[in-house]
Scaffold this motif. Structure first.
Motif, mmCIF file in Angstrom:
data_model
loop_
_atom_site.group_PDB
_atom_site.id
_atom_site.type_symbol
_atom_site.label_atom_id
_atom_site.label_comp_id
_atom_site.label_asym_id
_atom_site.label_seq_id
_atom_site.Cartn_x
_atom_site.Cartn_y
_atom_site.Cartn_z
ATOM 1 N N ARG B 363 0.754 -1.373 0.054
ATOM 2 C CA ARG B 363 0.037 0.034 0.190
ATOM 3 C C ARG B 363 0.614 1.341 0.047
ATOM 4 O O ARG B 363 0.600 2.252 -0.666
ATOM 5 N N LEU B 367 0.564 4.057 -3.374
ATOM 6 C CA LEU B 367 -0.167 5.182 -2.797
ATOM 7 C C LEU B 367 -0.046 6.460 -3.831
ATOM 8 O O LEU B 367 -1.093 7.242 -3.936
ATOM 9 N N LEU B 370 -2.395 5.367 -7.167
ATOM 10 C CA LEU B 370 -3.348 4.554 -7.258
ATOM 11 C C LEU B 370 -4.213 4.221 -8.537
ATOM 12 O O LEU B 370 -4.695 3.409 -8.825
ATOM 13 N N SER B 374 -6.114 1.031 -10.777
ATOM 14 C CA SER B 374 -7.809 1.157 -10.388
ATOM 15 C C SER B 374 -8.354 1.345 -11.691
ATOM 16 O O SER B 374 -7.858 1.891 -12.478
ATOM 17 N N ILE B 379 -10.157 -0.138 -6.818
ATOM 18 C CA ILE B 379 -8.458 -0.743 -6.823
ATOM 19 C C ILE B 379 -8.732 -2.206 -7.222
ATOM 20 O O ILE B 379 -9.517 -2.879 -6.630
ATOM 21 N N ASP B 380 -7.863 -2.680 -8.003
ATOM 22 C CA ASP B 380 -7.701 -4.027 -8.019
ATOM 23 C C ASP B 380 -6.388 -4.589 -7.499
ATOM 24 O O ASP B 380 -5.286 -4.453 -7.676
ATOM 25 N N GLU B 381 -6.976 -5.229 -6.243
ATOM 26 C CA GLU B 381 -5.949 -5.739 -5.463
ATOM 27 C C GLU B 381 -4.936 -6.824 -5.839
ATOM 28 O O GLU B 381 -3.640 -6.810 -5.592
ATOM 29 N N ASN B 382 -5.173 -7.238 -6.868
ATOM 30 C CA ASN B 382 -4.475 -8.350 -7.495
ATOM 31 C C ASN B 382 -3.426 -7.806 -8.051
ATOM 32 O O ASN B 382 -2.086 -8.057 -8.209
ATOM 33 N N LYS B 383 -3.853 -6.878 -8.915
ATOM 34 C CA LYS B 383 -2.728 -6.173 -9.953
ATOM 35 C C LYS B 383 -1.953 -5.203 -8.769
ATOM 36 O O LYS B 383 -0.747 -5.293 -9.181
ATOM 37 N N GLU B 384 -2.352 -4.904 -7.674
ATOM 38 C CA GLU B 384 -1.504 -4.023 -6.704
ATOM 39 C C GLU B 384 -0.444 -5.159 -6.347
ATOM 40 O O GLU B 384 0.698 -4.666 -6.409
ATOM 41 N N ILE B 385 -0.931 -6.181 -5.980
ATOM 42 C CA ILE B 385 0.137 -7.212 -5.479
ATOM 43 C C ILE B 385 1.096 -7.692 -6.374
ATOM 44 O O ILE B 385 2.504 -7.434 -6.157
ATOM 45 N N THR B 386 0.753 -7.632 -7.708
ATOM 46 C CA THR B 386 1.900 -8.039 -8.815
ATOM 47 C C THR B 386 2.681 -6.714 -8.916
ATOM 48 O O THR B 386 3.842 -6.973 -9.140
#
Lengths: 387, 516
Positions: B363, B367, B370, B374, B379-386
């Motif tokens: 996160r 930040l 974003l 998104s 927010i696409d959390e999977n994309k964030e993790i990748t």
């Protein structure tokens, strides 16, 4: 086994609260010989605590930004008074009066948000002032007396139930809705799991997910079945569940939610990351004004009158619920579900203690102890984790 | 061979899952300046916490002898009682109290709980003279600079009849002059018979004043040796610290410099409170693609103020001047506008301005941008993790998972998160303010490599640093600032410590090395 222990250890905050809720519920189940779980009482539990849960949802956002709102109790009374003056004294149609009242709540949020976010006065001061201002204005509006009764259709807001379809001993629509809700939850969980596997992320063992879902679905359906045995799903519950769903989504999955957490976690860093923190704080207070307005309407509808003393000390119940639910005084930490669980802990205790005949004096003292212990437990865990 | 004032024998300290100290031995001779060096996480601070009683006797194995007596400190009060005082990197002064009140805080001059102000002030005055601080004891601590606050801390230590003074990174936030004064003071105190332990990342300081040096690595003592006899001191220390020979402290790089990407013209900034005080005075600078431009200057020269006023006008009032990107004028009146125009600013203070310490790595990484992960503000959390995972690997952030809270990481890893956060915004112009402050040699090298890579990708990079070797080692071109003005512009080939220092102090030809 190790996975469960880890799962528990990493989520001790949330699980701890849920376990406490289960424990308290079980305790009162025993103490009251099962009365707490009777359909009628479960319905009452929701009707009595609906507005505290609603207030807790607005309050947790405020607290996550690192602020506090002491004025919601007075705002509840003030908006109730506005609704009373509009509907009872001026015969404004119910729907219009509801819109206007919530608008008043929003304007109060604008007023307080302006002083806090843009002028920079600490929220404690601004909302303490608001607490006095709006209580005073309520007294002025109502001339110190109660206004009653509201039109019948308005009362539905707090004491109405979803209409039934078909005939039978129980409320069919409620059962159908609860099964639908269960299916949606199962679908969401498994589609989340699927994408996680697709991205090669770590997932929990299948049986844990299934057990978790199983318990959740069982609780939801059992609960609704009990309600269906009485009069079905109260309107209040629909409002609360809708708000939980909307706000959980906002806080978890949207840019706005992320900005709220970032503002509370470290405002300076958030500023330098392009987050418009002043605007975030401002809108969180506007939002809380709207929520307090809604709670004010629910409260007035439940009492079926607008009274000068309405909502007294309600802000403290909401704040306590949020902190019991694991939010942090310094901001940046907290969840909607946590606040709801915290609110339910308070609600179950209120309800259970009344049922076994504990007086208001000891009720207050016991609730105070629970708040202290819950937050103490939290602080203790944090310290242990920090070592 | 003089006697040892302090002997720590076989100190072992374990935290759940980690052995922080493993049979560490430290012997300090009476009257010497002993440097303790090692990478972040090597165990220096833990060792000092054991010594000062922060970790009480019983929570570690091994024994401590001070002046020949075995010590079992239960808390800091006891270690201070025998004359061991530690001054932490983050100063422990109360900002709104006066210097005198701070010096005697917890140790008040009093009779029957009534403060004796006369004694407090007169004794403070004597102590301030001893540390060479010319300030009234009645001045509030918040009104003096960090360098002077450091001296107040030392005066406070002296008031406790200190025999062994421990300084943890004392010069990390000081400018060159203040650092030099502080080191001189340590030598002065040595003459008065006070033994010091100095923890520092700055090898030139260690070399300048140490009598002996102990190196820690991964919780173990590597070696202790006399500093005066050793000739290739830097090399020996670095080798001991990292366990390998660093051929160069700055990675090799062949700059490929293109067109001008960013220009600042006629930039003027006034102080946010004192509107008549000019902080930045008609600055003109430019950066080209693929170029690393250094800004050198003493503390207070206006380097950070310049950077922040450019980056979304986050510092200062009455800002005038214009910014050009690729030849076109741009507006950057807010941070988000600046980010949109491809500007990124890595702050000098990562804990206050860089990170949300109570949030996790991913996160923090995303930040500032974003939007990139998104759709319709969801927010696409999977994309964030990748994405976060990609950057974590790219920058070699050493953590078990992306869910780790930023506050639990070492300084080097935190700095890498801040860097990855700004890389994530896909900037064209990257401003780095003290990018390696307080982090160890190994992590520094990695950050330098990242900076070089970014320049190679065609970014324009602006590096602000108080460490002259760093500015010289990294930059293709150097601007030198003094009192809000650009006083010099030097090419890599013509810049050296001396001429840069001359521009920094704004005093033309005078040689400053021997000054003050």
């Amino acid at each position: 086994m190790q996975t469960i222990i880890n799962l528990f250890r990493n989520n001790i905050r949330e699980y701890g609260m849920i376990i406490a809720l289960v424990f308290i519920t079980a305790l009162f189940w025993v103490l009251t010989d099962g009365i707490t779980f009777k359909p009628l009482n479960l319905t009452n539990l929701i009707l009595q605590n609906g507005f505290i849960l609603v207030l807790a949802i607005g309050m947790v956002l405020v607290i996550i930004t690192g602020n506090i709102d002491l004025s919601v109790g007075s705002v509840v009374a003030f908006v109730g008074a506005i609704a009373g003056v509009l509907m009872i004294n001026n015969n404004v149609p119910v729907w219009l009066a509801i819109i206007l009242s919530i608008l008043v709540g929003a304007l109060i949020g604008v007023w307080q948000g302006f002083w806090i976010a843009y002028v920079g006065i600490p929220s404690f001061i601004v909302t303490l002032a608001g607490m006095l201002i709006f209580r005073g204005l309520t007294l002025y509006l109502l001339d110190g007396k109660s206004l009653a009764p509201f039109p019948d259709s308005f009362g539905k807001l707090s004491s109405g139930f979803l209409p039934d379809i078909g005939a039978g001993d129980f409320h069919l629509l409620s059962i159908i809705l609860s099964i639908l809700l269960s299916l949606v939850l199962i679908y969401l969980e498994f589609s989340k799991r699927k994408t996680q596997i697709h991205y090669n992320f770590e997932v929990l063992p299948l049986w844990i997910t299934v057990t978790k879902l199983g318990i959740l679905v069982l609780v939801i359906n059992w609960f609704t079945y009990q309600l269906a045995l009485n009069k079905g799903i109260p309107v209040v519950l629909v409002i609360v569940i809708a708000l939980i769903a909307i706000y959980t989504f906002i806080m978890k999955n949207t840019v706005m939610g992320r900005h709220i957490y970032a503002t509370g976690g470290n405002q300076k860093a958030a500023d330098l990351s392009g987050v418009k923190t002043k605007r975030v704080v401002f809108w969180v207070f506007v939002n809380n004004g709207v929520i307090a307005g809604l709670a004010g309407l629910m409260f007035a509808a439940r009492l079926n009158s607008a009274t000068p003393a309405a909502g007294n000390m309600l802000e403290l119940d909401a704040i306590a619920a949020v902190f019991i639910g694991g939010a942090s005084m310094s901001g940046g930490v907290g969840t909607i579900i946590g606040a709801i669980v915290g609110g339910l802990v308070m609600g179950v205790m209120n309800n259970g203690m009344s049922l076994i005949g504990i007086g208001i004096d000891w009720q207050q003292a016991i609730k105070g102890m629970v708040l202290l212990l819950a937050v103490g437990f939290d602080v203790y865990n944090k310290k242990r984790a920090g070592k | 061979m003089s006697e040892y004032i302090l002997e720590m024998r076989n100190i072992t300290k374990t935290f759940p899952g980690v052995k922080a100290l493993d049979h560490v031995n430290l012997k300090v001779e009476k009257g010497e300046i002993h440097s303790l060096v090692g990478e972040n996480g090597a165990g220096k601070s833990t060792l000092m916490k054991v010594l000062s009683g922060v970790y009480p006797s019983g929570s570690y194995d091994g024994s401590i002898y001070f002046e020949g007596e075995e010590c079992n400190f239960k808390d800091i009060k006891q270690s201070e009682g025998v004359g061991i005082v530690i001054i932490h990197q983050e100063l422990a002064l109360s900002p709104f109290l006066s210097i005198a009140e701070n010096i005697f805080l917890g140790n008040e001059r009093q009779s029957h709980n009534i403060i004796k102000w006369q004694d407090t002030f007169s004794e403070s005055k004597k102590l301030l003279e001893r540390v060479g601080l010319k300030e009234s004891p009645e001045t509030a601590v918040s009104d003096i600079g960090v360098g002077k606050q450091q001296l107040v801390e030392i005066a406070k230590a002296l008031s406790k009849k200190v025999k062994l003074l421990i300084l943890d990174e004392p010069t990390a936030s000081l400018n060159e002059t203040d650092s030099e004064n502080l080191l001189k003071l340590l030598l002065e105190l040595k003459k008065q018979g006070i033994t010091s332990i100095l923890i520092s990342h700055k090898l030139n300081e260690v070399a300048a004043i140490s009598d002996s040096i102990t190196i820690l690595r991964d919780g173990q003592t590597i070696e202790t040796f006399g500093a005066k006899e050793e000739k290739a001191l830097d090399d020996r220390i670095i080798k001991g610290m990292v366990g390998r020979e660093l051929t160069s402290r700055y990675p090799e790089r062949v700059p490929q410099i293109g067109e001008t990407i960013f220009e600042v013209k006629n930039w003027n900034v006034y102080h946010p409170q004192h509107h008549d005080r000019k902080i930045i005075d008609n600055v003109n600078i430019h950066i080209r693609r693929g170029e690393i431009v250094g800004i050198a200057g003493l503390m207070g020269a206006g380097r950070t103020e310049l950077a922040m006023s450019i980056f979304g006008k986050t510092y200062g009032k009455k800002i005038t001047g214009s910014l050009y990107k690729d030849g076109k004028e741009i507006q950057a009146n807010t941070v988000s506008e600046a980010i949109r125009n491809g500007l990124a600013y890595v702050s000098e203070d990562r804990k206050t301005y860089g990170l949300n310490l109570i949030d996790d790595i991913k996160r923090n990484t995303t930040l500032s941008n974003l939007k990139r992960i998104s759709k319709n503000t969801v927010i696409d959390e999977n994309k964030e993790i990748t994405e976060a995972q990609f950057l974590r690997e790219k920058l070699n952030i050493k953590t078990p998972s992306l869910e780790q809270l930023a506050g639990n990481l070492s300084g080097g890893n935190q700095q890498k998160i801040v860097l990855s956060k700004w890389i994530f915004t896909e900037p064209d112009i990257l401003i780095l303010d003290e990018p390696t402050r307080g982090i160890d040699v190994g992590a520094k090298f990695e950050i330098y490599s990242q900076i070089n890579d970014l320049a190679a990708e065609g970014l324009g990079v602006l590096v602000i640093s108080s460490e002259l070797p760093e500015v010289l080692g990294l930059s293709d071109r150097i601007y030198v600032m003094n009192e809000g003005r650009i006083t010099g512009e030097l090419d890599r080939t013509e810049a050296d410590q001396e001429n840069v220092m001359r521009y920094m102090t704004g005093s033309g030809g005078a040689n400053l090395a021997n000054d003050n």
